[in-house]
Enzyme design. Structure first.
Site, mmCIF file in Angstrom:
data_model
loop_
_atom_site.group_PDB
_atom_site.id
_atom_site.type_symbol
_atom_site.label_atom_id
_atom_site.label_comp_id
_atom_site.label_asym_id
_atom_site.label_seq_id
_atom_site.Cartn_x
_atom_site.Cartn_y
_atom_site.Cartn_z
ATOM 1 N N LYS A 50 0.838 -1.209 0.000
ATOM 2 C CA LYS A 50 0.000 0.000 0.000
ATOM 3 C C LYS A 50 0.872 1.259 0.000
ATOM 4 O O LYS A 50 0.637 2.193 -0.774
ATOM 5 C CB LYS A 50 -0.940 -0.006 1.219
ATOM 6 N N GLN A 94 -4.542 -0.892 9.595
ATOM 7 C CA GLN A 94 -4.517 -2.268 9.096
ATOM 8 C C GLN A 94 -5.075 -3.231 10.140
ATOM 9 O O GLN A 94 -4.701 -3.192 11.312
ATOM 10 C CB GLN A 94 -3.071 -2.650 8.713
ATOM 11 N N ASP A 117 -10.851 3.164 3.924
ATOM 12 C CA ASP A 117 -11.249 1.758 3.967
ATOM 13 C C ASP A 117 -12.764 1.611 3.854
ATOM 14 O O ASP A 117 -13.267 0.509 3.609
ATOM 15 C CB ASP A 117 -10.819 1.131 5.311
HETATM 16 N N1 GUN Z 1 -6.954 -6.483 6.655
HETATM 17 C C1 GUN Z 1 -7.356 -7.306 5.659
HETATM 18 N N2 GUN Z 1 -7.984 -6.608 4.695
HETATM 19 C C2 GUN Z 1 -7.975 -5.324 5.081
HETATM 20 C C3 GUN Z 1 -8.472 -4.125 4.495
HETATM 21 O O1 GUN Z 1 -9.065 -4.087 3.415
HETATM 22 N N3 GUN Z 1 -8.259 -2.982 5.221
HETATM 23 C C4 GUN Z 1 -7.635 -2.987 6.417
HETATM 24 N N4 GUN Z 1 -7.495 -1.830 7.051
HETATM 25 N N5 GUN Z 1 -7.164 -4.078 6.987
HETATM 26 C C5 GUN Z 1 -7.342 -5.240 6.313
#
Ligand code: GUN
Length: 305
Positions: A50, A94, A117
């Site tokens: 990311k 995350q 998100d």
């Molecule tokens: N952990 C697994 N998938 C995601 C996601 O799409 N966003 C976040 N913040 N954590 C995750």
């Protein structure tokens, strides 16, 4: 018959190209802050990707990493400080967070307009009412794959297996918005195969390697595999992978200790489905691309562009 492979690679690249062009046009650098806690190896990989992609597309990124024993108050303080910074347009915490952290409270502390998100109840509510919202990246990526592959959604029966807040539920809302007839199945669903076999579009988001088998799939259905699981048991490989794929997979287990498998049995899906997203190389690539798109979107919305 062999299913058509719906590769995420070209689609993700096209979206990232669009984002980079948009960033070049708007005359400022959107900023994304990614908060990570602890040493979960999968989270480290996802966050790395990311942060790297944000920079590649000409945006600013900040990676804030905390030890496992960070307190609820410390994390709330971090979110609050990111909320008040003008150079930060998107905030992503995350998941998963350690057990002692109240995940819900942290996610709700993020300003809805910076919630790239799409997990904040304000964005969830807006999505469910069909209002403009920041939408969860993975299900948004699934819609992009379907649309950009020329698959009609309106009037189709879409069956989703999994009811998580991150994928299953927002997936249902997005497919509904595209005028699909939507069914959500889950661990308590009785006679799952009889329902999934009605699907024109089958979305698997359960978190169990190879769970969806040939018996779940209607001949020629579009099968979207959202799962990402590690398989390290060599004895499971012949059941999951075609003769053609098998040597490569065994070599990966030998070399790295695991190979990536989705929630769908790829060998059986390839025989039964009309189209299928591979793992790796399918939906996963779209998640990061859609996060980039959300970050630019958040930056523009916050500035009234
Ligand atoms: N952990 C697994 N998938 C995601 C996601 O799409 N966003 C976040 N913040 N954590 C995750």
């Amino acid at each position: 018959m062999s299913a058509k492979i719906l590769s995420g690679k070209e689609i993700a690249q096209a979206i990232k190209d669009d984002v980079a062009a948009e960033v070049g046009k708007i005359g400022f650098r959107p900023g994304l802050a990614v908060v990570r806690v602890g040493e979960d190896p999968a989270s480290a990989v996802y966050v790395g990707s990311k942060v790297r992609t944000t920079e590649e597309l000409g945006m600013y990124s900040e990676h804030l990493h905390f030890a496992d024993d960070v307190t609820q108050q410390e994390l709330l303080g971090v979110v609050s400080s990111l909320n008040s910074r003008d150079d930060i347009d998107g905030i992503l915490v995350q998941l998963p967070l350690p057990k002692h952290i109240d995940e819900r409270e942290i996610l709700e502390a993020i300003l809805p307009e910076k919630d790239v998100d799409g997990f904040h109840p304000m964005n969830v509510g807006r999505l469910s009412q069909g209002q403009k919202a920041l939408v969860p990246c993975t299900p948004a990526g699934v819609i992009e794959i379907l649309k950009r592959s020329g698959i009609d959604i309106a009037g189709k029966h879409a069956v989703i297996v999994g009811r998580s807040n991150i994928v299953g539920k927002p997936m249902a809302m997005l497919l509904l918005q595209e005028n699909a007839t939507v069914t959500i199945c889950h661990s308590r669903t009785v006679d799952l195969p009889s329902i999934t076999r009605q699907a024109d579009i089958l979305v698997a988001a359960i978190g169990r390697a190879g769970f969806i088998r040939g018996e779940h799939i209607r001949e020629d259905a579009v099968v979207i595999d959202v799962g990402i699981n590690n398989v390290s048991d060599v004895s499971l490989a012949p059941e999951l992978f075609s003769e053609e794929d098998l040597p490569k997979r065994l070599a990966a287990i030998e070399k790295r200790g695991f190979t990536l498998v989705g929630d769908v049995n790829p060998k059986e899906a390839m025989e039964k489905a009309g189209a299928f997203t591979p793992v790796p190389g399918g939906v996963g690539l779209l998640t990061v691309a859609m996060l980039m798109k959300n970050t630019v979107e958040a930056a523009k919305m916050r500035r009234g562009i």
